[in-house]
Design an enzyme around this catalytic site. Structure first.
Site, PDB file in Angstrom:
ATOM      1  N   ASN A   9      25.266  15.292  15.431  1.00 50.57           N
ATOM      2  CA  ASN A   9      26.620  15.636  14.969  1.00 50.57           C
ATOM      3  C   ASN A   9      27.590  14.776  15.761  1.00 50.57           C
ATOM      4  O   ASN A   9      27.849  15.043  16.936  1.00 50.57           O
ATOM      5  CB  ASN A   9      26.869  17.132  15.228  1.00 50.57           C
ATOM      6  CG  ASN A   9      28.304  17.528  14.944  1.00 50.57           C
ATOM      7  OD1 ASN A   9      29.048  16.801  14.282  1.00 50.57           O
ATOM      8  ND2 ASN A   9      28.709  18.681  15.452  1.00 50.57           N
ATOM      9  N   LYS A  11      30.670  14.532  15.503  1.00 55.15           N
ATOM     10  CA  LYS A  11      32.007  15.137  15.622  1.00 55.15           C
ATOM     11  C   LYS A  11      33.067  14.073  15.291  1.00 55.15           C
ATOM     12  O   LYS A  11      32.807  13.207  14.471  1.00 55.15           O
ATOM     13  CB  LYS A  11      32.214  15.733  17.014  1.00 55.15           C
ATOM     14  CG  LYS A  11      31.039  16.598  17.470  1.00 55.15           C
ATOM     15  CD  LYS A  11      31.395  17.471  18.621  1.00 55.15           C
ATOM     16  CE  LYS A  11      30.124  18.136  19.136  1.00 55.15           C
ATOM     17  NZ  LYS A  11      30.381  19.295  19.942  1.00 55.15           N
ATOM     18  N   HIS A  97      30.257  25.321  11.930  1.00 49.69           N
ATOM     19  CA  HIS A  97      30.192  24.887  13.329  1.00 49.69           C
ATOM     20  C   HIS A  97      31.233  25.663  14.134  1.00 49.69           C
ATOM     21  O   HIS A  97      32.320  25.955  13.648  1.00 49.69           O
ATOM     22  CB  HIS A  97      30.449  23.379  13.427  1.00 49.69           C
ATOM     23  CG  HIS A  97      30.127  22.833  14.781  1.00 49.69           C
ATOM     24  ND1 HIS A  97      30.986  22.970  15.853  1.00 49.69           N
ATOM     25  CD2 HIS A  97      29.027  22.189  15.251  1.00 49.69           C
ATOM     26  CE1 HIS A  97      30.418  22.422  16.922  1.00 49.69           C
ATOM     27  NE2 HIS A  97      29.233  21.934  16.580  1.00 49.69           N
ATOM     28  N   GLU A  99      33.229  24.824  16.338  1.00 53.61           N
ATOM     29  CA  GLU A  99      34.558  24.185  16.469  1.00 53.61           C
ATOM     30  C   GLU A  99      35.403  24.446  15.221  1.00 53.61           C
ATOM     31  O   GLU A  99      36.631  24.542  15.300  1.00 53.61           O
ATOM     32  CB  GLU A  99      34.374  22.679  16.750  1.00 53.61           C
ATOM     33  CG  GLU A  99      33.881  22.463  18.177  1.00 53.61           C
ATOM     34  CD  GLU A  99      33.005  21.246  18.388  1.00 53.61           C
ATOM     35  OE1 GLU A  99      32.995  20.337  17.539  1.00 53.61           O
ATOM     36  OE2 GLU A  99      32.299  21.212  19.424  1.00 53.61           O
ATOM     37  N   GLU A 169      23.581  27.942  17.739  1.00 50.48           N
ATOM     38  CA  GLU A 169      24.311  27.198  18.759  1.00 50.48           C
ATOM     39  C   GLU A 169      25.145  28.166  19.599  1.00 50.48           C
ATOM     40  O   GLU A 169      26.264  28.522  19.210  1.00 50.48           O
ATOM     41  CB  GLU A 169      25.244  26.183  18.094  1.00 50.48           C
ATOM     42  CG  GLU A 169      24.533  25.168  17.236  1.00 50.48           C
ATOM     43  CD  GLU A 169      25.332  23.878  17.131  1.00 50.48           C
ATOM     44  OE1 GLU A 169      24.794  22.852  17.549  1.00 50.48           O
ATOM     45  OE2 GLU A 169      26.480  23.918  16.673  1.00 50.48           O
ATOM     46  N   GLY A 175      28.681  21.365  24.403  1.00 52.87           N
ATOM     47  CA  GLY A 175      29.512  20.400  25.113  1.00 52.87           C
ATOM     48  C   GLY A 175      29.849  20.810  26.542  1.00 52.87           C
ATOM     49  O   GLY A 175      30.717  20.211  27.174  1.00 52.87           O
ATOM     50  N   SER A 215      24.187  21.349  24.288  1.00 52.78           N
ATOM     51  CA  SER A 215      23.861  20.509  25.451  1.00 52.78           C
ATOM     52  C   SER A 215      22.374  20.137  25.510  1.00 52.78           C
ATOM     53  O   SER A 215      21.769  20.098  26.583  1.00 52.78           O
ATOM     54  CB  SER A 215      24.301  21.188  26.751  1.00 52.78           C
ATOM     55  OG  SER A 215      25.704  21.360  26.750  1.00 52.78           O
TER      56      SER A 215
HETATM   57  C1  PEP Z   1      27.174  20.456  18.524  1.00 56.73           C
HETATM   58  O1  PEP Z   1      28.293  20.013  18.442  1.00 56.73           O
HETATM   59  O2  PEP Z   1      26.622  20.920  17.532  1.00 56.73           O
HETATM   60  C2  PEP Z   1      26.497  20.415  19.828  1.00 56.73           C
HETATM   61  C3  PEP Z   1      25.357  21.042  19.961  1.00 56.73           C
HETATM   62  O3  PEP Z   1      27.127  19.719  20.842  1.00 56.73           O
HETATM   63  P1  PEP Z   1      26.521  19.326  22.260  1.00 56.73           P
HETATM   64  O4  PEP Z   1      25.117  18.802  22.017  1.00 56.73           O
HETATM   65  O5  PEP Z   1      27.425  18.237  22.766  1.00 56.73           O
HETATM   66  O6  PEP Z   1      26.527  20.540  23.098  1.00 56.73           O
END
Ligand code: PEP
Length: 252
Positions: A9, A11, A97, A99, A169, A175, A215
């Site tokens: 992803n 972003k 997601h 976000e 998630e 992040g 992460s």
């Molecule tokens: C994501 O945005 O779906 C995600 C898992 O981000 P990160 O790997 O940076 O934590």
């Protein structure tokens, strides 16, 4: 047959040329060294979809968007519909997601509507769910994920469910550098699979791909992916570095 997937992803990162150049490199890598055990998907900003789609025609990498409009078409300035995404050659779209839930206040009802539109357009949906830190600390994480799935997904037919990938998630891990332990991931993935089993039956639950996101990096991917109900990952930050992304795919 349950499919393993590693989806990047991006972003809101990379301009057009950077994204296309990154895709050329990753695509070439997987032509020379195919990811035998996992499907690899790039989830890009809208502006990259068409160009990335051209590049990956030669190769095995898949393509997805990160969002779609909640309406089918019409006077919605600035929005991009599921049908438009499909017309670029993309096969997937991420919906729900954290976000989007947090910054754009997307709620369960809206996400359910987007999911239906995406499926009706012929896209597969990577549907995200997960609790925030306080919800985990107060022991509400199962309840939250159950609500997100019930309200966002469980009005789908069994046939539609076959085109769903769920991404668990935990928001506190996205992040932040904090990762769920492999045991925490397994526990929630198993819980999700059990919910799907209750609603749709064993065959659909067993075939469902459930990704972990939060992460995920080369140093922790193999251990997380080794859990029986973890079928791959949705990768944010680490999907922007070719070496890291490829190493995470190799970890499967
Ligand atoms: C994501 O945005 O779906 C995600 C898992 O981000 P990160 O790997 O940076 O934590």
């Amino acid at each position: 047959m349950r499919k393993k997937i590693v989806a990047g992803n991006w972003k809101m990162n990379m301009n057009l040329e950077e994204g296309l150049s990154f895709t050329r490199t990753v695509n070439q890598y997987f032509i020379e060294k195919p990811a035998r055990k996992a499907e690899v998907i790039l989830c890009t900003p809208y502006i990259h979809l068409n160009g990335v789609s051209e590049i990956i025609k030669k190769g095995k990498v898949g393509l997805g968007a990160q969002n779609c409009a909640s309406e089918a078409s019409g006077a919605y300035t600035g929005e991009v519909s599921a049908v438009m995404i499909k017309s670029t050659g993309a096969q997937y779209v991420i919906i729900g997601h954290s976000e989007r839930r947090t910054y754009y206040h997307e709620n369960d009802a809206l996400l359910s509507k987007k999911t239906m539109l995406a499926l009706n357009s012929g896209l597969k949906v990577i549907f995200c769910c997960g609790e925030v830190k306080e919800e985990r600390e107060t022991g509400k994480h199962f309840e939250i994920v159950k609500r997100q799935l019930k309200e966002g997904l469980f009005s789908l037919s069994a046939a539609d469910m076959e085109n769903i990938v769920i991404a668990y998630e935990p928001v506190w891990a996205i992040g932040t550098g904090l990762t769920a332990t492999p045991e925490q991931a397994q526990e929630m993935h198993k819980y999700i699979r059990d919910l799907v089993n209750e609603k749709y039956g064993k065959d659909i639950a067993e075939d469902l791909t459930i990704l972990y996101g939060g992460s995920c990096k080369p140093s922790n991917a193999a251990e997380i992916f080794s859990k029986p109900d973890v079928d791959g990952g949705l990768i944010g930050g680490a999907s922007l570095k070719k070496e890291d992304f490829v190493a995470i795919v190799e970890a499967i």
